[in-house]
Write a protein that holds these residues in place. Structure first.
Motif, short mmCIF file in Angstrom:
data_model
loop_
_atom_site.label_atom_id
_atom_site.label_comp_id
_atom_site.label_asym_id
_atom_site.label_seq_id
_atom_site.Cartn_x
_atom_site.Cartn_y
_atom_site.Cartn_z
N VAL A 236 0.86 -1.18 0.00
CA VAL A 236 0.00 0.00 0.00
C VAL A 236 0.90 1.23 0.00
CG1 VAL A 236 -0.18 0.05 2.53
CG2 VAL A 236 -1.95 1.16 1.15
N ASP A 237 0.49 2.27 -0.72
CA ASP A 237 1.23 3.53 -0.67
C ASP A 237 0.28 4.66 -0.99
OD1 ASP A 237 1.58 4.46 -3.65
OD2 ASP A 237 2.01 2.32 -3.66
N GLY A 238 0.64 5.87 -0.57
CA GLY A 238 -0.22 7.01 -0.82
C GLY A 238 0.18 8.22 0.00
N LYS A 239 -0.75 9.14 0.14
CA LYS A 239 -0.53 10.35 0.91
C LYS A 239 -1.77 10.63 1.75
CE LYS A 239 -1.96 13.25 -3.00
NZ LYS A 239 -1.58 14.35 -3.91
N TYR A 240 -1.62 11.49 2.76
CA TYR A 240 -2.75 11.76 3.65
C TYR A 240 -2.72 13.22 4.10
CZ TYR A 240 0.27 12.22 7.69
OH TYR A 240 1.23 12.68 8.57
N SER A 241 -3.85 13.68 4.57
CA SER A 241 -3.96 14.95 5.29
C SER A 241 -4.85 14.72 6.50
CB SER A 241 -4.52 16.05 4.39
OG SER A 241 -5.85 15.74 3.98
N PHE A 242 -4.45 15.30 7.61
CA PHE A 242 -5.13 15.13 8.91
C PHE A 242 -5.43 16.53 9.41
CE2 PHE A 242 -4.46 13.11 13.40
CZ PHE A 242 -5.83 12.97 13.54
N ASN A 243 -6.70 16.94 9.32
CA ASN A 243 -7.04 18.35 9.52
C ASN A 243 -7.99 18.56 10.69
OD1 ASN A 243 -5.60 19.26 7.15
ND2 ASN A 243 -7.24 18.31 5.95
N GLY A 261 1.33 14.15 4.99
CA GLY A 261 2.46 13.24 4.83
C GLY A 261 2.18 12.18 3.78
N GLU A 262 3.10 11.22 3.70
CA GLU A 262 2.97 10.13 2.75
C GLU A 262 3.34 8.82 3.43
OE1 GLU A 262 7.34 10.65 0.63
OE2 GLU A 262 5.58 11.62 -0.24
N PHE A 263 2.90 7.71 2.85
CA PHE A 263 3.15 6.41 3.46
C PHE A 263 3.39 5.37 2.37
CE2 PHE A 263 -1.38 7.13 3.01
CZ PHE A 263 -1.82 5.99 2.34
N VAL A 272 5.75 5.80 7.48
CA VAL A 272 5.07 7.08 7.36
C VAL A 272 6.08 8.22 7.52
CG1 VAL A 272 3.18 8.54 8.19
CG2 VAL A 272 3.00 6.04 8.39
N LYS A 273 6.01 9.20 6.63
CA LYS A 273 6.77 10.44 6.77
C LYS A 273 5.79 11.59 6.71
CE LYS A 273 11.09 8.87 4.62
NZ LYS A 273 12.08 9.15 3.54
N GLY A 274 5.92 12.53 7.65
CA GLY A 274 4.96 13.62 7.65
C GLY A 274 5.41 14.80 8.48
N GLU A 275 4.53 15.77 8.58
CA GLU A 275 4.79 16.96 9.39
C GLU A 275 3.49 17.38 10.05
OE1 GLU A 275 4.18 20.47 6.05
OE2 GLU A 275 6.21 19.70 6.41
N THR A 276 3.62 18.07 11.18
CA THR A 276 2.46 18.59 11.90
C THR A 276 2.66 20.08 12.17
OG1 THR A 276 3.26 18.24 14.17
CG2 THR A 276 2.23 16.35 13.06
N ARG A 277 1.54 20.77 12.30
CA ARG A 277 1.54 22.21 12.61
C ARG A 277 0.45 22.48 13.63
NH1 ARG A 277 1.68 20.73 7.75
NH2 ARG A 277 -0.57 21.00 7.48
N THR A 278 0.86 22.99 14.79
CA THR A 278 -0.09 23.34 15.84
C THR A 278 0.23 24.76 16.30
OG1 THR A 278 -0.06 21.03 16.57
CG2 THR A 278 -1.13 22.61 18.02
N PRO A 279 -0.49 25.76 15.83
CA PRO A 279 -0.15 27.14 16.18
C PRO A 279 -0.48 27.53 17.62
CG PRO A 279 -2.12 27.09 14.83
CD PRO A 279 -1.61 25.68 14.87
N ASP A 280 -1.28 26.70 18.31
CA ASP A 280 -1.77 27.08 19.63
C ASP A 280 -1.66 25.93 20.63
OD1 ASP A 280 -3.60 25.53 18.32
OD2 ASP A 280 -5.35 26.72 18.87
N PHE A 281 -0.55 25.22 20.63
CA PHE A 281 -0.38 24.09 21.53
C PHE A 281 -0.23 24.59 22.97
CE2 PHE A 281 2.31 21.08 23.86
CZ PHE A 281 1.55 19.94 23.73
N THR A 293 5.69 22.84 15.81
CA THR A 293 5.75 22.16 14.51
C THR A 293 6.65 20.94 14.65
OG1 THR A 293 7.62 23.51 13.78
CG2 THR A 293 5.42 24.30 13.22
N THR A 294 6.37 19.91 13.86
CA THR A 294 7.20 18.70 13.88
C THR A 294 7.33 18.12 12.48
OG1 THR A 294 5.43 17.08 14.22
CG2 THR A 294 6.32 18.14 16.18
N THR A 295 8.42 17.44 12.25
CA THR A 295 8.55 16.51 11.13
C THR A 295 8.91 15.15 11.73
OG1 THR A 295 10.90 17.00 10.82
CG2 THR A 295 9.32 18.32 9.55
N PHE A 296 8.44 14.08 11.11
CA PHE A 296 8.65 12.77 11.74
C PHE A 296 8.73 11.67 10.69
CE2 PHE A 296 4.10 13.31 11.35
CZ PHE A 296 3.67 12.08 10.87
N GLU A 297 9.37 10.58 11.10
CA GLU A 297 9.41 9.34 10.34
C GLU A 297 9.03 8.22 11.31
OE1 GLU A 297 13.12 8.70 8.43
OE2 GLU A 297 13.17 10.69 7.49
#
Length: 534
Positions: A236-243, A261-263, A272-281, A293-297
């Motif tokens: 399986v492969d593809g990309k995602y958005s988590f909003n 990110g993508e997987f 999985v490789k991706g990034e997150t953005r939280t302006p108000d954590f 903000t984060t980037t992760f594997e």
């Protein structure tokens, strides 16, 4: 007598136009009736054949035992194949749930497609779909390599081809290898696939809701070809958005996260490789919102349901953070434990204080180095009450923001140096020590606080909720007590006690204690310790 005879009109052998119309109508009606009867008869005879074809195809393609409670074919207004109670269980896997179950399905298409080879249909709609992916075996990687190899010999083409698949409110579960561990479960609102039945990579689109933290996931990619020997090895492969992810669904934190990110990989082991953005954590205990903000594997391992964070690079306001670890389940315990090793090489104490302390302005600024083990076990309690930390820190060039505190430190530094008449305007402070956090209480050991002319060594605790201080330790001065007094008669009188408080390497060593709260600390001499001879 001649009789005059009247001639009769001759009958024509030609059918009139009106007669032809009647003949054509009757012939067409009869033909249509015969075709309809033939179709009905053919469909009736093919219902059992098609049912057996569906069962045999699934059984052979998936190496499974197939149950189908109801199956029927409707011809009008379009060809519709209906079924209920479909269950597919992998052979030799009676210890896990069926590979998939479908409460009901409807396949639609044209009559020619029903009679063609392979049988072609326009669409299939699934209701009540459940997919359970069992753990991979010891040869999991080999199965995946074979399934993902585009040059590997494939299975023969499927005898059934469906242009489009749609499913609503499906459930995907990754069954862990170890007994007692909770499976990873994904609720799929909407699933669309194209070209189902072709032995190749099948495009898909899906919409999911992640329960904790709650948010919507949209994903698209490619799936297959199916690995009969090890379903978890299916590529399986593809990309995602988590909003619009609501972090407040995790008790103790808040903020709105977005991630893309993508997987790629296999159903049982997805990279999985991706990034997150939280302006108000924020942490609820402090309620100060900071950008994160984060980037992760990571690797999602379907063999045991765990997630392994190979690399996480985050930034909390101005502070870069590096982490790695895992999110794992414990047999018999609901939920998962987050275990990380966190390192800050060149951060800011200001940012961590804003995150954890109830104050709109940090009381202290400076450069921070830190490393800690981070453990967050599952539970319904606030994050601060569940969080476990154990590590060391080093703060350099620290300065207190409050001018009054700076003034007091300047005076203390001047007296400790033996020159009370010329206090500095600003004093740089140095901190280092070991820390532990458990049950909302921060414990500090071997805490060292230094300013020019003085050093404080403390051990004690700080309550994150109560903000209560309870520290004991020593104050070491470069000057003697009489020198720190600032001259005059008092200095002369204190010369008598100088020998009692002199220690090797210091002019004065005094036992001290710190009590009160963060906003109202109380510093004092531990008189009993000071008067107790050693």
């Amino acid at each position: 007598m001649c009789a005059t005879s009247r001639s009769r009109p001759r009958r024509s052998n030609t059918i009139t136009p009106r007669g032809w119309r009647i003949v054509r109508w009757v012939t067409a009606a009869a033909g249509a009736a015969l075709v309809a009867l033939a179709i009905v008869a053919a469909a009736g005879s093919r219902t059992s054949t098609l049912r057996r074809l569906v069962i045999d195809t699934l059984a052979e393609r998936l190496d499974s035992e197939v149950e189908l409670q109801f199956f029927g074919v409707d011809l009008f207004p379009t060809v519709t194949v209906r079924g209920e109670g479909l269950s597919v269980r992998l052979r030799g896997h009676d210890d896990v749930p069926p590979l998939f179950k479908v409460r009901s399905f409807a396949i639609k298409g044209g009559l020619l497609g029903l009679l063609s080879r392979p049988r072609k249909f326009n669409s299939i709609a699934l209701d009540g779909l459940e997919i359970n992916i069992p753990p991979g075996g010891p040869d999991f990687k080999a199965h995946y390599n074979r399934a993902a190899d585009p040059n590997a010999p494939g299975q023969p083409s499927s005898p059934i081809h469906i242009e489009r698949l749609e499913s609503a409110d499906a459930i995907l579960r990754l069954i862990p290898r170890r007994a007692g561990k909770e499976p990873r479960e994904f609720l799929i609102h909407k699933l669309e696939m194209e070209g189902v039945g072709i032995e190749s990579r099948i495009p898909f689109r899906a919409e999911l809701t992640n329960p904790i933290p709650r948010g919507e996931i949209q994903t698209e990619g490619r799936f297959g070809p199916w690995s009969r020997a090890s379903p978890g090895a299916t590529p399986v492969d593809g990309k995602y958005s988590f909003n619009d992810v609501d972090l407040s669904t995790i008790k103790g934190i808040a903020g709105t996260l977005a991630s893309t990110g993508e997987f790629r990989g296999a159903l049982g082991r997805i990279e999985v490789k991706g990034e997150t953005r939280t302006p108000d954590f924020s942490l609820n205990i402090a309620k100060n919102a900071l950008p994160l903000t984060t980037t992760f594997e990571a690797i999602v391992d379907g063999t045991d349901g765990d997630t392994y964070l190979n690399a996480v690079n985050a930034r909390l306001r101005q502070t870069p953070i590096v982490a790695k670890g895992a999110i794992t389940g414990t047999p018999g315990v609901k939920g998962r434990t987050v275990q990380l090793h966190v390192k800050i090489a060149d951060g800011r104490i200001d940012d961590l204080l804003l995150l954890a302390v109830k104050s709109p302005e940090p009381m202290l600024s400076g450069r921070l180095a830190l490393h800690t083990d981070f453990v967050l076990p599952p539970g319904k309690e606030d994050v601060v009450d569940r969080l476990r930390l154990a590590g060391e820190f080093d703060l350099s060039s620290g300065q207190f923001r409050d001018p009054k505190v700076q003034e007091k430190l300047g005076g203390m530094s001047a007296r400790a140096s033996g020159d009370p008449g010329d206090p500095p305007e600003r004093v740089a402070t140095e901190f280092e020590g070991k820390f532990k956090l458990a049950d909302g209480t921060l414990s500090l050991a071997a805490l060292k606080f230094r300013i020019p002319g003085a050093a404080v060594h403390l051990d004690g605790t700080y309550g994150l909720r109560s903000e209560a201080l309870a520290f004991d330790g020593t104050l070491r001065l470069q000057a003697t007590i009489s020198e720190a007094a600032g001259g005059g008669v008092r200095s002369v009188l204190l010369k008598v006690v100088d020998p009692f408080f002199k220690k090797k390497g210091a002019g004065t060593v005094l036992p001290i204690k710190v009590r009160g709260t963060r906003e109202h600390p109380k510093f004092g001499l531990d008189v009993m310790k000071a008067l107790t001879p050693k």
